[in-house]
Design a protein around this motif. Structure first.
Motif, PDB file in Angstrom:
ATOM      1  N   LEU A   1      40.114  23.220 -90.266  1.00 59.43           N
ATOM      2  CA  LEU A   1      40.245  23.608 -88.870  1.00 59.43           C
ATOM      3  C   LEU A   1      40.863  22.488 -88.049  1.00 59.43           C
ATOM      4  N   THR A   2      41.738  22.852 -87.121  1.00 52.87           N
ATOM      5  CA  THR A   2      42.324  21.888 -86.196  1.00 52.87           C
ATOM      6  C   THR A   2      42.043  22.368 -84.778  1.00 52.87           C
TER       7      THR A   2
ATOM      8  N   GLY B   1      40.089  23.961 -79.976  1.00 53.66           N
ATOM      9  CA  GLY B   1      40.174  22.856 -79.030  1.00 53.66           C
ATOM     10  C   GLY B   1      39.586  23.204 -77.672  1.00 53.66           C
ATOM     11  N   SER B   2      39.769  24.431 -77.233  1.00 54.85           N
ATOM     12  CA  SER B   2      39.202  24.876 -75.962  1.00 54.85           C
ATOM     13  C   SER B   2      37.687  24.899 -76.036  1.00 54.85           C
TER      14      SER B   2
ATOM     15  N   LEU C   1      40.708  30.981 -83.636  1.00 54.31           N
ATOM     16  CA  LEU C   1      39.549  31.348 -84.437  1.00 54.31           C
ATOM     17  C   LEU C   1      39.508  32.825 -84.789  1.00 54.31           C
ATOM     18  N   LEU C   2      40.108  33.676 -83.978  1.00 53.72           N
ATOM     19  CA  LEU C   2      40.176  35.089 -84.335  1.00 53.72           C
ATOM     20  C   LEU C   2      41.106  35.285 -85.527  1.00 53.72           C
ATOM     21  N   ASP C   3      42.226  34.567 -85.527  1.00 52.84           N
ATOM     22  CA  ASP C   3      43.141  34.617 -86.673  1.00 52.84           C
ATOM     23  C   ASP C   3      42.484  34.053 -87.925  1.00 52.84           C
ATOM     24  N   ALA C   4      41.551  33.110 -87.736  1.00 51.37           N
ATOM     25  CA  ALA C   4      40.855  32.489 -88.871  1.00 51.37           C
ATOM     26  C   ALA C   4      39.731  33.368 -89.411  1.00 51.37           C
ATOM     27  N   GLY C   5      39.468  34.496 -88.747  1.00 52.69           N
ATOM     28  CA  GLY C   5      38.465  35.423 -89.257  1.00 52.69           C
ATOM     29  C   GLY C   5      37.188  35.520 -88.447  1.00 52.69           C
TER      30      GLY C   5
ATOM     31  N   VAL D   1      30.672  20.850 -83.205  1.00 54.24           N
ATOM     32  CA  VAL D   1      31.315  22.127 -82.889  1.00 54.24           C
ATOM     33  C   VAL D   1      32.140  22.599 -84.073  1.00 54.24           C
ATOM     34  N   ILE D   2      32.950  21.716 -84.616  1.00 53.01           N
ATOM     35  CA  ILE D   2      33.789  22.059 -85.767  1.00 53.01           C
ATOM     36  C   ILE D   2      32.912  22.467 -86.946  1.00 53.01           C
ATOM     37  N   GLY D   3      31.851  21.726 -87.190  1.00 50.95           N
ATOM     38  CA  GLY D   3      30.945  22.047 -88.295  1.00 50.95           C
ATOM     39  C   GLY D   3      30.283  23.399 -88.132  1.00 50.95           C
ATOM     40  N   ASP D   4      29.834  23.706 -86.923  1.00 50.79           N
ATOM     41  CA  ASP D   4      29.198  25.008 -86.673  1.00 50.79           C
ATOM     42  C   ASP D   4      30.183  26.156 -86.884  1.00 50.79           C
TER      43      ASP D   4
END
Length: 71
Positions: A21-22, A64-65, A27-31, A6-9
């Motif tokens: 990523l943590t 995380g969700s 994820l919206l803030d991350a772009g 999931v993290i990789g994708d």
């Protein structure tokens, strides 16, 4: 699906290193945008997660969700 997958994708569509990523990453803030979310939905549906949809992911855009949903 593993946490690492999931993290990789997600990192791949964002163009970042997975180590950046943590579980708390918004994820919206991350772009991440709606087009990228839809590409992840399609990828994960193809991998057998038919219950994943755009409103679910967009409604709680914290990494995380998403990991909990896909684990």
């Amino acid at each position: 699906m593993t946490d690492e997958q999931v993290i990789g994708d997600v990192a791949s569509v964002l163009g970042v290193d997975p180590a950046e990523l943590t579980a708390q990453t918004d994820l919206l803030d991350a772009g991440l945008d709606s087009v990228r979310i839809m590409s992840l939905v399609e990828k994960w549906r193809s991998a057998g997660h038919a219950d994943i949809d755009f409103p679910t992911l967009a409604g709680d855009p914290v990494l995380g969700s998403w990991i909990e949903l896909l684990a």
